[in-house]
Design a protein around this motif. Structure first.
Motif, short mmCIF file in Angstrom:
data_model
loop_
_atom_site.label_atom_id
_atom_site.label_comp_id
_atom_site.label_asym_id
_atom_site.label_seq_id
_atom_site.Cartn_x
_atom_site.Cartn_y
_atom_site.Cartn_z
N ASP A 162 85.20 12.40 11.73
CA ASP A 162 86.49 12.71 11.35
C ASP A 162 86.42 13.72 10.40
O ASP A 162 85.55 13.77 9.48
N GLU A 196 91.02 23.14 14.73
CA GLU A 196 90.79 21.90 14.18
C GLU A 196 91.88 22.09 13.01
O GLU A 196 92.36 21.22 12.58
N ASP A 199 94.99 21.54 14.08
CA ASP A 199 95.51 19.92 14.41
C ASP A 199 95.58 19.41 12.97
O ASP A 199 96.79 18.75 12.78
N SER A 260 88.14 13.98 15.24
CA SER A 260 87.47 14.99 15.73
C SER A 260 86.46 14.28 16.85
O SER A 260 86.43 13.12 17.12
N CYS A 261 85.52 14.96 17.40
CA CYS A 261 84.37 14.44 18.24
C CYS A 261 83.61 13.52 17.22
O CYS A 261 83.78 13.65 16.30
#
Length: 311
Positions: A162, A196, A199, A260-261
């Motif tokens: 995150d 990113e 987003d 995120s990933c």
């Protein structure tokens, strides 16, 4: 063709008896009977066609042939023992791969603790951004960033990613108390792509087109250094840059994180049946404070769960 070599058991018995100059002590060392030692020596002498020992009631001596053969036999067994030991060490070598950033920031500081708990397991780390085929590369385990879906492997979440906006304390102070809005006017630092930040701005209710400005770094080390040196605001994963937060080199500038990933442990199906891999997996999970969640099942080739994207 050369002379046919004697059997290894016979040579082993001869080496022990010649070194100790005693059939009794050789039998004790090899955990066999004295009669078995005598039998092996007689068979060896018959094959070679000459005596290797001169026997008397009080002492045992090597003949000239015995003195010639003993150092060669001792050297041969020493070489074999070293080779077997090397094979044992190779079996205990754990080959893993991860990215240079994660390896340096999260993994490397923990490896000494693993070595202290498992001195019999050596770890070999290959740092690369490429997604390597574990079987083809002879690797036991990978730590990959992504969504956790790779064909034909098991994946367990290790460290979530995150992302939160962070900057040097001086930059954070300039943003003021309403930092979430003030970020719109800050220099945004990007990791490889601008997606990113787009987003984050969208979730924050700001114009995502603001992400179209600011430098882009293809190395996360450099991104973090740029943020620490006051060049702007970066999106970072607190679990990976914890050292910078603890030292005060970076501070979180807005109380909004985006998902995120994550960093995943990846290994071949059945990999946890290998003790060295299971030990390393358990250690890393404990370090990450994630306990022991069940592994994510391997998805078949070209088959992904609903909504997942191929990485």
């Amino acid at each position: 063709m050369g002379e046919r070599l004697p059997s290894l058991p016979a040579l082993r018995v001869f080496e022990a008896a010649g070194r100790l100059l005693s059939f009794t002590r050789a039998a004790a060392e090899l955990n066999v009977t004295q009669a078995a030692v005598s039998h092996q020596i007689r068979a060896l002498e018959q094959q070679l066609g000459q005596p290797l020992f001169r026997r008397s009631t009080r002492r045992l001596e090597l003949t000239a042939a015995g003195r010639l053969l003993l150092p060669a036999a001792a050297s041969a067994f020493s070489t074999l023992e070293r080779a077997v030991a090397e094979l044992g060490r190779a079996r205990a070598m754990l080959g893993i791969t991860t990215s240079p950033f994660f390896g340096a920031r999260w993994l490397a500081p923990r490896l000494a603790r693993f070595a202290g708990r498992h001195p019999d397991i050596d770890v070999s780390v290959r740092h690369t951004q490429a997604v390597l085929d574990l079987a083809a590369e002879g690797l036991d385990l990978a730590i990959r960033s992504g969504r956790g879906y790779w064909p034909g492997v098991e994946a367990e979440l290790l460290v979530p990613m995150d992302l939160v906006p962070a900057a040097a304390p001086a930059v954070a102070a300039r943003l003021g108390p309403d930092a979430r809005t003030a970020i719109a006017g800050a220099t945004l630092l990007h990791n490889e792509t601008r997606e990113e930040w787009a987003d984050w701005l969208r979730v924050a209710g700001l114009d995502p087109h603001l992400s179209e400005q600011g430098p882009v770094f293809d190395d996360e080390h450099v991104l973090v250094e740029a943020a620490q040196s006051g060049q702007g605001v970066a999106l970072v994963a607190p679990g990976v840059v914890a050292k910078e937060f603890e030292a005060g080199a970076l501070v979180e500038v807005a109380d909004l994180a985006i998902e995120s990933c994550g960093y995943y442990l990846v290994y071949r199906p059945g990999g946890l049946d290998v003790p060295k891999l299971a030990a390393f997996r358990d250690f890393l999970m404990a370090e990450a404070g994630r306990g022991a969640p069940p592994p994510r099942r391997a998805w078949g080739k070209n088959v992904l769960p609903p909504g997942a994207k191929m990485l």
